[in-house]
Motif scaffolding. Structure first.
Motif, PDB file in Angstrom:
ATOM      1  N   VAL A 118      -2.577  -4.643  -4.773  1.00 12.63           N
ATOM      2  CA  VAL A 118      -3.394  -4.097  -3.685  1.00 12.63           C
ATOM      3  C   VAL A 118      -4.855  -4.133  -4.106  1.00 12.63           C
ATOM      4  O   VAL A 118      -5.218  -3.592  -5.155  1.00 12.63           O
ATOM      5  N   ASN A 126     -10.713  -2.753  -2.127  1.00 15.38           N
ATOM      6  CA  ASN A 126     -11.297  -2.609  -0.788  1.00 15.38           C
ATOM      7  C   ASN A 126     -10.245  -2.188   0.236  1.00 15.38           C
ATOM      8  O   ASN A 126     -10.487  -1.321   1.080  1.00 15.38           O
ATOM      9  N   ARG A 127      -9.089  -2.805   0.147  1.00 12.74           N
ATOM     10  CA  ARG A 127      -7.996  -2.443   1.063  1.00 12.74           C
ATOM     11  C   ARG A 127      -7.538  -1.013   0.813  1.00 12.74           C
ATOM     12  O   ARG A 127      -7.247  -0.265   1.754  1.00 12.74           O
ATOM     13  N   TRP A 128      -7.491  -0.643  -0.448  1.00 17.18           N
ATOM     14  CA  TRP A 128      -7.044   0.708  -0.791  1.00 17.18           C
ATOM     15  C   TRP A 128      -8.023   1.761  -0.274  1.00 17.18           C
ATOM     16  O   TRP A 128      -7.607   2.809   0.224  1.00 17.18           O
ATOM     17  N   VAL A 154       0.836  -1.202   0.000  1.00 18.27           N
ATOM     18  CA  VAL A 154       0.000   0.000   0.000  1.00 18.27           C
ATOM     19  C   VAL A 154       0.870   1.251   0.000  1.00 18.27           C
ATOM     20  O   VAL A 154       0.571   2.240  -0.688  1.00 18.27           O
ATOM     21  N   THR A 181       3.111   1.241   9.776  1.00 12.99           N
ATOM     22  CA  THR A 181       3.011  -0.133   9.260  1.00 12.99           C
ATOM     23  C   THR A 181       4.361  -0.751   8.917  1.00 12.99           C
ATOM     24  O   THR A 181       4.419  -1.901   8.499  1.00 12.99           O
ATOM     25  N   LYS A 226      -9.925   1.712   2.335  1.00 18.35           N
ATOM     26  CA  LYS A 226      -9.732   1.903   3.773  1.00 18.35           C
ATOM     27  C   LYS A 226      -8.547   2.822   4.047  1.00 18.35           C
ATOM     28  O   LYS A 226      -8.563   3.613   4.993  1.00 18.35           O
ATOM     29  N   PHE A 227      -7.518   2.702   3.212  1.00 13.64           N
ATOM     30  CA  PHE A 227      -6.343   3.551   3.387  1.00 13.64           C
ATOM     31  C   PHE A 227      -6.586   4.975   2.898  1.00 13.64           C
ATOM     32  O   PHE A 227      -6.243   5.947   3.576  1.00 13.64           O
TER      33      PHE A 227
END
Length: 330
Positions: free
Chosen positions: A297, A300-302, A36, A100, A304-305
């Motif tokens: 990536v 969905n994960r992106w 990410v 992270t 959130k970031f």
């Protein structure tokens, strides 16, 4: 990130994010950062420059020509906007990266890197930097289009390779490896583009534009600029193209700005912000989805970031638009 933003703010090519990721990904992973972070460095840097562009021919240039303004006018205020937006982006990504980060997989020592760099590689690096300067000059002075830039990038890959001593076979194999890395991204671009095609072929684009402009015209003057920002952001879902959106929306937004007492320069800035920030949020943006695919990536994960940064950027954009309106920026 600042380098990527600086390139995008002059030549308006956020698609270069697709190229940056394969280059910086190994370095970021070896330093202990995640995928990410690598994607964010590439995407957030280019979007910051593209959004607050100074001489982007596809957004600023097209919009100002449609609105009847001098080409690339209003530069000083856009420089202020650029600095604010990129500083917010860099601070956000750095904060995430430090939170992270894990133990680096491979210790990279500066003296090891220095000992492995030959004089020919140093010359190639300087030539590559000169290529970037020439690219910016070509866009500003000679109005290069995407086809010309494509040919320029090919030369930009071949000439430094020859300088470091690569043969024609090695260069060709390197190009093939690069094509393989971005092939999935190219397929994603085509799928994302299908949304805009369906909208155009279904002949419902004008209806959407008319409905949006009608709502905006009913807002108070002090709120209209923010309404323009939100409208442009929503419309970018259907037309994820800076130049295309400028040609569709600015013939409506420019006269509307005159009617409600907003300068056309401010209306163009609202278009820039609305078109730019949402490019790394909406899945209809082809190069954005392609970059995520190459980086490995998930969307969905992106989300959130990126969502907190998106809201920060939109808030900063709204404030900058209100200030531009209050000072009568033109």
């Amino acid at each position: 990130m600042f380098t990527f933003a600086l390139i995008a703010c002059f030549i308006g090519t956020p698609e270069l994010a697709i190229v940056y990721v394969p280059v910086i990904m190994p370095l970021m992973l070896s330093l202990g950062y995640d995928r990410v972070t690598a994607a964010a460095i590439s995407l957030c840097g280019t979007i910051a420059g593209f959004t607050a562009a100074l001489t982007n021919p596809f957004t600023v240039g097209t919009a100002q020509m449609v609105a009847g303004l001098p080409l690339y006018s209003g530069m000083i205020y856009r420089i202020i906007c650029f600095l604010i937006i990129i500083i917010i982006g860099i601070a956000y990504v750095m904060r995430y990266a430090e939170k992270t980060r894990t133990k680096p997989k491979d210790a990279i020592k500066s003296h090891t890197l220095k000992s492995n760099v030959t004089n020919r590689q140093k010359v190639a690096g300087i030539v590559t930097a000169l290529f970037f300067i020439g690219m910016i000059a070509g866009v500003i002075l000679y109005r290069w289009d995407m086809v010309t830039l494509g040919g320029y990038f090919i030369a930009m890959g071949i000439i430094p390779a020859l300088i470091v001593g690569m043969g024609s076979k090695e260069i060709a194999e390197s190009f093939n490896e690069g094509f393989r890395d971005v092939l999935v991204g190219a397929m994603v671009c085509g799928i994302a583009r299908a949304v805009a095609v369906v909208m155009n072929e279904g002949q419902i684009m004008d209806t959407i534009v008319y409905g949006i402009s009608t709502v905006i015209s009913q807002l108070p003057e002090s709120v209209t600029v923010i309404g323009m920002l939100i409208t442009q952001s929503l419309f970018n879902f259907f037309v994820p193209s800076g130049s295309g959106q400028a040609l569709i929306m600015m013939p409506i937004m420019a006269p509307l700005a005159d009617l409600v007492g907003i300068t056309r320069q401010t209306a163009i800035l609202a278009f820039q912000f609305g078109d730019g920030f949402s490019n790394i949020l909406f899945p209809t943006s082809g190069y954005f989805m392609a970059t995520l695919a190459i980086a490995g990536v998930g969307w969905n994960r992106w989300v959130k970031f990126i969502l907190p940064l998106f809201l920060l950027w939109m808030s900063a954009g709204a404030i900058l638009l209100v200030v531009a309106n209050l000072i009568g920026w033109y």
